[in-house]
Design a protein around this motif. Structure first.
Motif, PDB file in Angstrom:
ATOM      1  N   ASP A  23       0.799  -1.219   0.000  1.00  0.00           N
ATOM      2  CA  ASP A  23       0.000   0.000   0.000  1.00  0.00           C
ATOM      3  C   ASP A  23       0.836   1.275   0.000  1.00  0.00           C
ATOM      4  OD1 ASP A  23      -2.087  -1.720   0.064  1.00  0.00           O
ATOM      5  OD2 ASP A  23      -2.858  -1.129   2.017  1.00  0.00           O
ATOM      6  N   SER A 102      -7.005  -4.156  -1.775  1.00  0.00           N
ATOM      7  CA  SER A 102      -7.068  -3.823  -0.354  1.00  0.00           C
ATOM      8  C   SER A 102      -6.434  -4.908   0.515  1.00  0.00           C
ATOM      9  CB  SER A 102      -8.529  -3.633   0.062  1.00  0.00           C
ATOM     10  OG  SER A 102      -8.622  -3.523   1.466  1.00  0.00           O
ATOM     11  N   SER A 104      -6.512  -4.664   3.667  1.00  0.00           N
ATOM     12  CA  SER A 104      -7.482  -4.776   4.764  1.00  0.00           C
ATOM     13  C   SER A 104      -8.526  -5.839   4.467  1.00  0.00           C
ATOM     14  CB  SER A 104      -8.190  -3.429   4.973  1.00  0.00           C
ATOM     15  OG  SER A 104      -7.252  -2.406   5.128  1.00  0.00           O
ATOM     16  N   HIS A 105      -9.079  -5.797   3.267  1.00  0.00           N
ATOM     17  CA  HIS A 105     -10.105  -6.774   2.913  1.00  0.00           C
ATOM     18  C   HIS A 105      -9.513  -8.160   2.724  1.00  0.00           C
ATOM     19  CE1 HIS A 105     -12.596  -3.150   1.384  1.00  0.00           C
ATOM     20  NE2 HIS A 105     -12.725  -3.333   2.685  1.00  0.00           N
ATOM     21  N   ASP A 189      -4.706   1.177   8.775  1.00  0.00           N
ATOM     22  CA  ASP A 189      -4.177  -0.122   8.336  1.00  0.00           C
ATOM     23  C   ASP A 189      -3.375  -0.851   9.408  1.00  0.00           C
ATOM     24  OD1 ASP A 189      -5.344   0.365   5.891  1.00  0.00           O
ATOM     25  OD2 ASP A 189      -3.660  -0.459   4.778  1.00  0.00           O
ATOM     26  N   SER A 273     -10.688   0.245   3.340  1.00  0.00           N
ATOM     27  CA  SER A 273      -9.574   0.103   2.407  1.00  0.00           C
ATOM     28  C   SER A 273      -9.003   1.463   2.037  1.00  0.00           C
ATOM     29  CB  SER A 273     -10.055  -0.609   1.132  1.00  0.00           C
ATOM     30  OG  SER A 273      -9.082  -0.489   0.117  1.00  0.00           O
ATOM     31  N   THR A 275      -6.825   1.764  -0.213  1.00  0.00           N
ATOM     32  CA  THR A 275      -6.743   1.669  -1.678  1.00  0.00           C
ATOM     33  C   THR A 275      -8.025   2.162  -2.326  1.00  0.00           C
ATOM     34  OG1 THR A 275      -5.363  -0.290  -1.394  1.00  0.00           O
ATOM     35  CG2 THR A 275      -6.241   0.112  -3.588  1.00  0.00           C
ATOM     36  N   HIS A 276      -9.169   1.739  -1.803  1.00  0.00           N
ATOM     37  CA  HIS A 276     -10.445   2.176  -2.351  1.00  0.00           C
ATOM     38  C   HIS A 276     -10.592   3.683  -2.225  1.00  0.00           C
ATOM     39  CE1 HIS A 276     -12.660  -1.972  -1.920  1.00  0.00           C
ATOM     40  NE2 HIS A 276     -11.454  -2.074  -2.471  1.00  0.00           N
ATOM     41  N   TRP A 306     -10.741  -5.721  -6.726  1.00  0.00           N
ATOM     42  CA  TRP A 306     -11.385  -5.453  -5.440  1.00  0.00           C
ATOM     43  C   TRP A 306     -12.457  -6.497  -5.147  1.00  0.00           C
ATOM     44  CZ3 TRP A 306     -12.690   0.508  -5.866  1.00  0.00           C
ATOM     45  CH2 TRP A 306     -11.495   1.241  -5.855  1.00  0.00           C
TER      46      TRP A 306
END
Length: 330
Positions: A23, A102, A104-105, A189, A273, A275-276, A306
């Protein structure tokens, strides 16, 4: 027991490092693509603020990940290792192909996959998942709205200012927006890894109740900062130049819009996220010039990545858990 706990904490911190590495693009792509900072200086700048976040935003997200999404009573060492493996594998695959997905996801998908493989879907805590799934949709939309709104406001406020002067001012301001985004990136994060480590300590009996020790906070932020320092250059190229072309004023708007999106989610305790958020914000900024300024084909491939993140990490983690249990059964 001590060696097992130490090994699992090491794997969790390795994921945290990969998270920062994967990231890093979120934190520095815009400031590098606008040439406000060199790549080397940009990762140092971002890593510093990733670590400083340890002293700012609390641990609400860590508590959600550690005990608010999966029933802590079904968590075992195999579940934790399976979840981390699913997240790490997916992060490395998407890094190789330069896809800003992501972490996170990937982590929550992996954690859920291993837990469901052990105890079925009863292991899932619906309330914890509801807000996370809602923010999968909301975070890029909020980022897009912030990026679009900020860029529109800047165009209006500086409409009579010579472009060279605007560029000069926003080259300086982008240092602040990059710092603000990196601070919020670290705050959201790093907390996911804190939740996993606290889960390890609770499962082993080292914590009598679920909470986040401060040494865990510092260690997680140090790991993500070191990962950011390493930088995932394949994804940086995608984020910084393939979605749309950015100038310093656009980089400022994108970073600031995404940072506010993360701030809202972190205060709500949602493992969102980054990233999102930054991708949505970059698309919003690009759209202020004209819709064709956004490379929608690239954006579409990112969205597909995603969509696959949680199921892919879920599947890898479930298989890893079953393999670990089969080996242990022998």
């Amino acid at each position: 027991m001590l060696y097992v706990v130490g090994g699992l904490i090491a794997v969790a911190l390795f994921f945290d490092y990969i998270n920062g590495f994967h990231d890093a693009a979120n934190s520095i792509a815009t400031v590098v693509s606008t040439r406000v900072l060199s790549p080397g200086k940009a990762v140092v700048w971002a890593a510093f603020f990733n670590f400083v976040a340890a002293f700012t935003f609390g641990t609400a997200v860590a508590r959600t990940v550690g005990a608010g999404m999966i029933d802590i009573r079904v968590v075992t060492f195999s579940v934790i290792l399976g979840g981390l493996t699913g997240a790490i594998v997916w992060d490395l695959i998407t890094w190789y192909y330069g896809l800003p997905t992501s972490s996170s996801h990937a982590l929550i998908g992996g954690y859920a996959g291993a837990a469901v493989a052990k105890a079925g879907f009863a292991a899932i805590i619906p309330s914890g998942w509801t807000k996370t799934l809602v923010f999968i949709v909301l975070s890029p939309v909020i980022g897009l709205a912030f990026g679009l709104g900020l860029m529109t406001a800047i165009f209006w406020l500086f409409r009579w200012t010579p472009p060279s002067r605007v560029d000069r001012w926003f080259r300086r301001l982008q240092l602040l927006s990059a710092a603000f985004f990196s601070l919020n990136h670290g705050a959201n994060d790093a907390q996911k890894t804190m939740g996993i480590i606290a889960g390890v300590l609770f499962t082993a009996g080292y914590l009598q109740s679920f909470y986040i020790p401060f040494w865990v906070v510092l260690t997680a932020h140090a790991a993500i900062g070191l990962g950011t320092l390493a930088g995932g250059w394949r994804i940086i190229h995608t984020m910084g130049s393939k979605i749309t072309k950015l100038q310093p004023v656009g980089g400022f708007a994108a970073e600031t819009g995404a940072a506010f999106t993360l701030l809202i989610a972190t205060q709500a305790g949602v493992p969102v996220s980054t990233t999102h958020a930054i991708t949505g914000s970059i698309v919003g900024v690009g759209s202020t010039r004209r819709l064709s300024a956004v490379r929608w084909g690239v954006a579409g491939r990112i969205v597909w990545a995603w969509v696959l993140t949680i199921p892919a990490a879920f599947g890898v983690a479930a298989l890893t858990y079953m393999l670990l249990e089969a080996i242990g059964g022998r």
